[in-house]
Scaffold this active site. Structure first.
Site, short mmCIF file in Angstrom:
data_model
loop_
_atom_site.label_atom_id
_atom_site.label_comp_id
_atom_site.label_asym_id
_atom_site.label_seq_id
_atom_site.Cartn_x
_atom_site.Cartn_y
_atom_site.Cartn_z
N ARG A 167 110.33 -50.97 -37.77
CA ARG A 167 111.35 -50.44 -38.69
C ARG A 167 112.58 -50.04 -37.91
O ARG A 167 112.50 -49.69 -36.73
CB ARG A 167 110.79 -49.29 -39.50
CG ARG A 167 109.93 -49.86 -40.62
CD ARG A 167 109.55 -48.83 -41.61
NE ARG A 167 108.18 -48.43 -41.43
CZ ARG A 167 107.52 -47.71 -42.33
NH1 ARG A 167 108.10 -47.34 -43.44
NH2 ARG A 167 106.29 -47.36 -42.10
N TYR A 170 104.70 -57.50 -50.79
CA TYR A 170 105.00 -56.07 -50.85
C TYR A 170 105.78 -55.74 -52.13
O TYR A 170 105.36 -54.89 -52.92
CB TYR A 170 105.81 -55.68 -49.61
CG TYR A 170 106.11 -54.20 -49.51
CD1 TYR A 170 105.12 -53.28 -49.22
CD2 TYR A 170 107.42 -53.73 -49.71
CE1 TYR A 170 105.40 -51.92 -49.12
CE2 TYR A 170 107.70 -52.37 -49.60
CZ TYR A 170 106.69 -51.47 -49.31
OH TYR A 170 106.98 -50.13 -49.21
N LEU A 202 99.82 -43.12 -51.53
CA LEU A 202 100.76 -43.66 -50.53
C LEU A 202 100.20 -44.84 -49.77
O LEU A 202 100.90 -45.43 -48.94
CB LEU A 202 101.14 -42.56 -49.52
CG LEU A 202 102.21 -41.56 -49.93
CD1 LEU A 202 101.63 -40.48 -50.81
CD2 LEU A 202 102.84 -40.94 -48.70
N THR A 211 97.63 -48.85 -40.59
CA THR A 211 98.82 -48.46 -39.81
C THR A 211 98.81 -46.97 -39.49
O THR A 211 99.58 -46.52 -38.65
CB THR A 211 100.13 -48.80 -40.57
OG1 THR A 211 100.06 -48.19 -41.86
CG2 THR A 211 100.32 -50.29 -40.71
N GLY A 263 92.01 -45.35 -61.87
CA GLY A 263 90.66 -45.16 -62.41
C GLY A 263 90.12 -43.78 -62.03
O GLY A 263 89.52 -43.08 -62.86
N LYS A 319 91.88 -41.25 -64.09
CA LYS A 319 91.38 -41.28 -65.47
C LYS A 319 90.05 -40.51 -65.56
O LYS A 319 89.84 -39.72 -66.47
CB LYS A 319 91.19 -42.74 -65.89
CG LYS A 319 90.84 -42.93 -67.33
CD LYS A 319 90.77 -44.41 -67.67
CE LYS A 319 90.07 -44.61 -68.99
NZ LYS A 319 89.28 -45.83 -69.02
N ARG A 320 89.17 -40.75 -64.58
CA ARG A 320 87.85 -40.11 -64.61
C ARG A 320 87.95 -38.60 -64.42
O ARG A 320 87.26 -37.82 -65.06
CB ARG A 320 86.95 -40.71 -63.53
CG ARG A 320 85.51 -40.24 -63.59
CD ARG A 320 84.65 -40.90 -62.54
NE ARG A 320 85.03 -40.56 -61.19
CZ ARG A 320 84.77 -39.40 -60.59
NH1 ARG A 320 84.13 -38.45 -61.23
NH2 ARG A 320 85.16 -39.18 -59.35
N VAL A 356 91.44 -48.27 -50.09
CA VAL A 356 91.66 -48.03 -51.53
C VAL A 356 91.45 -49.28 -52.38
O VAL A 356 91.49 -49.19 -53.61
CB VAL A 356 93.06 -47.43 -51.82
CG1 VAL A 356 93.22 -46.05 -51.23
CG2 VAL A 356 94.18 -48.38 -51.39
N THR A 404 112.79 -44.24 -45.30
CA THR A 404 112.48 -42.89 -44.82
C THR A 404 111.96 -42.98 -43.39
O THR A 404 111.27 -43.93 -43.05
CB THR A 404 111.43 -42.24 -45.74
OG1 THR A 404 111.99 -42.16 -47.05
CG2 THR A 404 111.05 -40.85 -45.28
N1 LIG Z 1 108.88 -45.15 -45.13
C1 LIG Z 1 109.62 -45.76 -46.01
O1 LIG Z 1 110.79 -46.01 -45.76
C2 LIG Z 1 109.08 -46.15 -47.37
C3 LIG Z 1 109.97 -46.69 -48.29
C4 LIG Z 1 109.50 -47.06 -49.53
C5 LIG Z 1 108.18 -46.87 -49.87
N2 LIG Z 1 107.34 -46.33 -48.95
C6 LIG Z 1 105.92 -46.19 -49.35
O2 LIG Z 1 105.41 -44.95 -48.92
C7 LIG Z 1 104.05 -45.10 -48.54
C8 LIG Z 1 103.85 -44.57 -47.13
O3 LIG Z 1 104.66 -45.32 -46.24
P1 LIG Z 1 104.84 -44.98 -44.71
O4 LIG Z 1 106.23 -45.29 -44.35
O5 LIG Z 1 104.28 -43.64 -44.43
O6 LIG Z 1 103.95 -46.13 -44.07
P2 LIG Z 1 102.70 -46.06 -43.12
O7 LIG Z 1 102.33 -47.47 -42.78
O8 LIG Z 1 102.99 -45.12 -42.01
O9 LIG Z 1 101.61 -45.40 -44.05
C9 LIG Z 1 100.80 -46.14 -44.92
C10 LIG Z 1 99.39 -45.58 -44.82
O10 LIG Z 1 98.55 -46.31 -45.73
C11 LIG Z 1 97.34 -46.62 -45.05
N3 LIG Z 1 96.75 -47.79 -45.69
C12 LIG Z 1 97.23 -49.06 -45.71
N4 LIG Z 1 96.39 -49.85 -46.43
C13 LIG Z 1 95.40 -49.05 -46.88
C14 LIG Z 1 94.24 -49.28 -47.66
N5 LIG Z 1 93.96 -50.50 -48.16
N6 LIG Z 1 93.42 -48.23 -47.92
C15 LIG Z 1 93.69 -47.00 -47.42
N7 LIG Z 1 94.77 -46.72 -46.68
C16 LIG Z 1 95.62 -47.74 -46.41
C17 LIG Z 1 97.77 -46.85 -43.61
O11 LIG Z 1 96.71 -46.82 -42.69
C18 LIG Z 1 98.79 -45.73 -43.42
O12 LIG Z 1 98.20 -44.52 -43.05
C19 LIG Z 1 103.72 -46.59 -48.68
O13 LIG Z 1 103.08 -46.80 -49.92
C20 LIG Z 1 105.07 -47.25 -48.69
O14 LIG Z 1 105.07 -48.46 -49.41
C21 LIG Z 1 107.75 -45.97 -47.70
#
Ligand SMILES: NC(=O)c1ccc[n+]([C@@H]2O[C@H](COP(=O)([O-])OP(=O)(O)OC[C@H]3O[C@@H](n4cnc5c(N)ncnc54)[C@H](O)[C@@H]3O)[C@@H](O)[C@H]2O)c1
Length: 293
Positions: free
Chosen positions: A165, A124, A52, A16, A81, A84-85, A38, A154
């Site tokens: 969203r 999720y 994130l 995304t 991991g 930890k490393r 990741v 956010t």
């Molecule tokens: N924006 C919000 O309202 C909100 C609320 C609660 C939690 N979060 C958490 O904050 C973090 C960032 O959210 P965001 O709103 O910026 O969303 P976003 O989708 O803009 O950002 C998520 C990022 O993670 C990357 N990503 C997804 N799967 C991946 C993978 N397997 N390996 C590497 N990168 C990967 C995407 O490419 C993207 O750049 C997320 O973990 C989300 O769950 C966001």
């Protein structure tokens, strides 16, 4: 962080995320961008990790729910991991979704949540809950220095325009003079945190003493109905959009408001940006993005 003189390695599989979001940083010698998923181990040298990575909007996390759970769970294992490393401190971007459809308002960190384990949002919600468990087990079992932030809604510039969203949806619909879709009658409430406030909270959380792990709520406690948000966006954008109602999706929480007393006390943090300030900045971003498309 770059402005503070840190070296930053940004890791993303671009599910995304988009490279254009960091294009302005590419010439900085302290910045490095790496395409990596990741769910696979990562071998680099770091001293702080902000985890994130995870699609965050239903339209994206429900696209491949198994991959979403893997990103949260395998992603957490791989990043823990790595911590930890390397002996790095590690911060988890958890979510208010761990509270599910809450029966307690506002939600304090001590509330264990009301989550459906088998619904279409579970990949999720449960993925993030399991990630929190892993963080705390790595902390107890391996002595890792962890920080867990539970983020509430956010928004801000550089959000994905097709994310579905609520803030980006309403802004884009208003800019295109399309109907603004309210799910249900729009009486469900949300609180909206501007991205700069959240990042400030992350930095403050990372700097807390070693004994402070969280989980800590980060969000804006000002509560609005979805209808109020739609009306405010329409006021700011102008145009001819009408509000239309659509059926409420499954397991959509009726009310969501953070209790940020812990963040106030331990981080000395609270949001500074009201919707009146954050929305125009986001509208400006989407307006110029739509011109490019
Ligand atoms: N924006 C919000 O309202 C909100 C609320 C609660 C939690 N979060 C958490 O904050 C973090 C960032 O959210 P965001 O709103 O910026 O969303 P976003 O989708 O803009 O950002 C998520 C990022 O993670 C990357 N990503 C997804 N799967 C991946 C993978 N397997 N390996 C590497 N990168 C990967 C995407 O490419 C993207 O750049 C997320 O973990 C989300 O769950 C966001």
């Amino acid at each position: 962080m770059l402005a503070d003189g840190s070296e930053v390695l940004c890791v993303d599989n671009f599910f995304t995320g988009r490279r254009m979001n960091v294009a302005h940083l590419m010439d900085d010698p302290n910045f490095e961008l790496m395409r990596h998923d990741v769910t696979f181990p990562l071998y680099v040298e770091v001293d702080e990790i902000y985890n994130l990575a995870c699609p965050a909007s239903p339209v994206h996390y429900q696209y491949d729910p198994v991959q979403t759970t893997k990103t949260s769970v395998h992603g957490a294992i791989n990043m823990l991991g790595l911590a930890k490393r390397t002996g790095a401190k590690i911060l988890q971007a958890s979510t208010s979704e761990v509270y599910g459809d809450p029966t307690v308002h506002p939600q304090p960190e001590s509330y264990w949540g009301n989550v459906n384990p088998v619904g279409s949002r579970s990949c999720y919600d449960e993925g993030k809950r399991c990630a929190e468990t892993l963080f705390f087990d790595y902390h107890r079992q391996h002595g890792l220095e962890i920080k867990v932030a539970r983020i509430f809604n956010t928004y801000g510039p550089r959000m994905h325009p097709e994310d579905g969203r609520v803030v980006s949806n309403f802004i884009i619909q208003a800019l295109r003079n399309e109907p603004i879709t309210l799910y249900g009658d729009g009486s469900q409430t949300r609180s909206f945190c501007y991205v700069d406030d959240l990042i400030e909270g992350f930095i403050k959380l990372m700097a807390t003493p070693v004994d402070f792990t969280g989980p800590v709520n980060l969000g804006n406690p000002d509560e609005f109905t979805i209808r109020q948000l739609a009306e405010q966006v329409l006021d700011l954008v102008g145009g001819s959009s009408q509000l239309v109602e659509r059926p409420l999706p499954a397991d959509d929480p009726k009310q969501r408001q953070p209790d940020i007393s812990l963040a106030r006390k331990r981080l000395g943090w609270e949001p500074q940006y009201s919707l009146e300030v954050g929305l125009p900045k986001s509208i400006e971003y989407f307006r110029s993005l739509l011109k490019e498309i």
